[in-house]
Design an enzyme around this catalytic site. Structure first.
Site, short mmCIF file in Angstrom:
data_model
loop_
_atom_site.label_atom_id
_atom_site.label_comp_id
_atom_site.label_asym_id
_atom_site.label_seq_id
_atom_site.Cartn_x
_atom_site.Cartn_y
_atom_site.Cartn_z
N HIS A 112 10.74 42.88 -17.09
CA HIS A 112 10.82 42.91 -15.62
C HIS A 112 11.93 43.86 -15.18
CE1 HIS A 112 14.19 40.35 -16.63
NE2 HIS A 112 14.67 40.55 -15.41
N ASP A 114 14.76 43.80 -11.73
CA ASP A 114 15.28 42.70 -10.91
C ASP A 114 14.80 42.77 -9.46
OD1 ASP A 114 16.66 41.60 -13.05
OD2 ASP A 114 18.46 42.79 -12.66
N HIS A 268 13.76 45.39 -18.29
CA HIS A 268 14.56 44.76 -19.34
C HIS A 268 14.00 43.40 -19.69
CE1 HIS A 268 16.41 43.72 -15.44
NE2 HIS A 268 16.77 42.59 -15.99
N ARG A 283 26.42 38.17 -13.39
CA ARG A 283 25.68 39.34 -12.90
C ARG A 283 26.03 39.65 -11.45
NH1 ARG A 283 19.20 39.38 -12.37
NH2 ARG A 283 19.36 39.64 -10.12
#
Ligand SMILES: [Fe+2]
Length: 292
Positions: A112, A114, A268, A283
């Site tokens: 995917h 983000d 990723h 993150r």
């Protein structure tokens, strides 16, 4: 040291070295301490390195949450996640955490990019390793420029005219998988995840001008003006093609490692092969533009 290949571009950087980790994409940056205030030319060159290598890595960093935010903010506005609540002190930081006794799916364990459920998905994310398992928990990245460029001209032509429907319903809708997973993360499922967003299947990168595939194993649910049943065979093929081994790199984390990926040109995948061990990452997400 850089290498001319379809996955990398060559730029001379003024204040640091880069070492590619695979032929497809990904490079380690050496000689930059992210906790310090960086010179303008260093920030400029890091941005170039990100465009050249698609994902850049830093080793042995020691960052407070505020330092991670300050570093990331130099590349754009930061955003809060729609469905994962940030930490109490820093809403821009989400904690990606799997405890040793957690089983089942991990966060990010699908190919995917983000937050493509948003109209303007992220420019990139900066992920900092707080605690890593003794083995496993690597992250894979895949070069979506090369994925597009290696398709046949007929397929590229067809995809150029195709629009995809993205939605966060799978993981974050009222019946989202998050009800039974990610129990140590602050995930809120909601009706808002049912909203649908349209994105081109082939995206032109706003900074490099290079075209890349822009599909998503988590958020792309079908193609526009097509049923899900009609869409799935093509979508499955594209996801498989987009993650072919030769288009990927694999990053082995250590405590203090940082990965900064260009969410517009890579997908990723967070490997889930460390059951019995704890993994904690922080993150920060940098806002991006509307894809075209
Ligand atoms: Fe992700």
């Amino acid at each position: 040291m850089t290498t001319e290949s379809p996955g990398h571009r060559n730029t001379a950087y003024r204040n640091f070295e880069v070492a590619p980790i695979s032929g497809a994409l990904g490079a380690e940056v050496q000689g930059v301490d992210l906790s310090q205030k960086l010179a303008d030319e260093t920030v400029e060159d890091l941005r170039a390195a990100l465009l050249d290598h698609l994902v850049i890595f830093f080793r042995e960093q020691s960052l407070t949450p505020q330092q991670q935010i300050d570093f990331s903010r130099q590349f754009g506005e930061l955003e809060e996640h729609d469905f994962v609540k940030g930490t109490e002190e820093h809403p821009e930081i989400i904690r990606i955490l799997k405890e040793a006794d957690e089983k089942g799916m991990n966060f990010g364990g699908v190919w995917h990019s983000d937050v493509t459920h948003q109209k303007s998905p992220a420019l990139g994310s900066v992920l900092y390793a707080v605690e890593v398992p003794p083995f496993g928990g690597d992250t894979l990245f895949a070069n979506q420029y090369v994925a597009y460029e290696t398709l046949s001209s007929g397929m590229r032509e067809m995809l150029d005219g195709l629009t995809a429907i993205h939605t966060a319903e799978g993981p974050f809708g009222p019946h989202g998988r998050s009800l039974t997973n990610w129990r140590n993360m602050d995930v809120e499922t909601s009706e808002k995840a049912l909203e649908q967003t349209e994105h081109p299947v082939v995206r032109t990168h706003p900074e490099t001008g290079r075209k890349g595939l822009f599909i998503n194993g988590t958020f792309t649910v079908r193609f526009k003006n097509m049923t899900r049943r009609e869409s799935m065979p093509l979508l499955r093929f594209l996801l498989k093609h987009a993650s072919r081994e030769a288009f990927t790199c694999r990053f082995r984390w250590a405590r203090g490692s940082v990965a900064f990926w260009d969410n517009r040109s890579v997908m990723h995948y967070a490997l889930n092969d460390y059951t019995g061990h704890r993994r904690e990452m922080l993150r920060v997400t940098i806002s991006g533009d509307r894809p075209y």
